[in-house]
Design an enzyme around this catalytic site. Structure first.
Site, PDB file in Angstrom:
ATOM      1  N   ARG A   1       0.796  -1.228   0.000  1.00 18.54           N
ATOM      2  CA  ARG A   1       0.000   0.000   0.000  1.00 18.54           C
ATOM      3  C   ARG A   1       0.829   1.280   0.000  1.00 18.54           C
ATOM      4  O   ARG A   1       0.589   2.181  -0.810  1.00 18.54           O
ATOM      5  CB  ARG A   1      -0.955   0.007   1.204  1.00 18.54           C
ATOM      6  CG  ARG A   1      -1.963  -1.119   1.169  1.00 18.54           C
ATOM      7  CD  ARG A   1      -2.749  -1.210   2.451  1.00 18.54           C
ATOM      8  NE  ARG A   1      -1.867  -1.657   3.545  1.00 18.54           N
ATOM      9  CZ  ARG A   1      -2.247  -1.720   4.813  1.00 18.54           C
ATOM     10  NH1 ARG A   1      -3.457  -1.342   5.172  1.00 18.54           N
ATOM     11  NH2 ARG A   1      -1.408  -2.153   5.736  1.00 18.54           N
ATOM     12  N   SER A   2       1.769   1.395   0.930  1.00 20.26           N
ATOM     13  CA  SER A   2       2.503   2.663   1.027  1.00 20.26           C
ATOM     14  C   SER A   2       3.397   2.920  -0.180  1.00 20.26           C
ATOM     15  O   SER A   2       3.448   4.063  -0.650  1.00 20.26           O
ATOM     16  CB  SER A   2       3.269   2.779   2.348  1.00 20.26           C
ATOM     17  OG  SER A   2       4.190   1.745   2.532  1.00 20.26           O
TER      18      SER A   2
END
Length: 161
Positions: free
Chosen positions: A14-15
């Site tokens: 995600r990041s």
């Protein structure tokens, strides 16, 4: 210089996806000289690894570069270095707020989904477990647009495009 740090658990799904997407949006708006983006994880087990193959596949399909990105762990200095720390879920947000160095933070900590109040989920789902990289990309792309609008307004940045 405004600096943004995205934080998730392992810093491979995600990041880094959010980092790459926001970098592209910054480039498209002509803000590369005013904004820097990075990502980190609260866990340490993926340090030095590239983004997950699912993240790379989505970014490749969208023509978004992730060149040179490697997982790293959140560091106490990040709380003074970054203007915004954006947490991908409530657990990450809790971990960040309790991290060594957080008590002296100058960063604004944001939970990513607070940027998208119209959505029915409170956390960006972790595709490492769900496999749903398309849904994560949809949320990340939309949320990064809102985040960039917020940063431009709060920091009084001038876009060239």
């Amino acid at each position: 210089m405004v600096q943004v740090l995205f934080v998730c658990l392992g810093n491979i799904c995600r990041s880094p996806m959010a980092e790459a997407v926001l970098r592209q949006k910054i480039k498209d708006k002509g803000l590369s000289e005013q904004l820097v983006v990075d990502s980190a994880g609260t866990g340490d087990w993926h340090i030095g690894k590239p983004p997950h193959e699912g993240t790379r596949g989505i970014l490749d399909n969208q023509g978004i570069s992730y060149s040179g990105m490697k997982a790293r762990q959140l560091h106490p200095d990040d709380f003074q270095q970054f203007t915004y720390i954006v947490c991908m879920d409530r657990s990450n947000e809790s971990n960040v707020m309790n991290w060594e160095g957080a008590s002296s933070k100058t960063s604004t900590v944001i939970r990513f989904m607070s940027l998208l109040p119209e959505e029915s989920v409170e956390d960006v789902p972790d595709p490492y477990h769900t496999g749903n990289f398309d849904e994560v990309y949809r949320l990340v792309s939309s949320g990064c647009s809102k985040l960039l609008e917020r940063i431009v307004q709060e920091q009084h940045l001038l876009t060239t495009m």
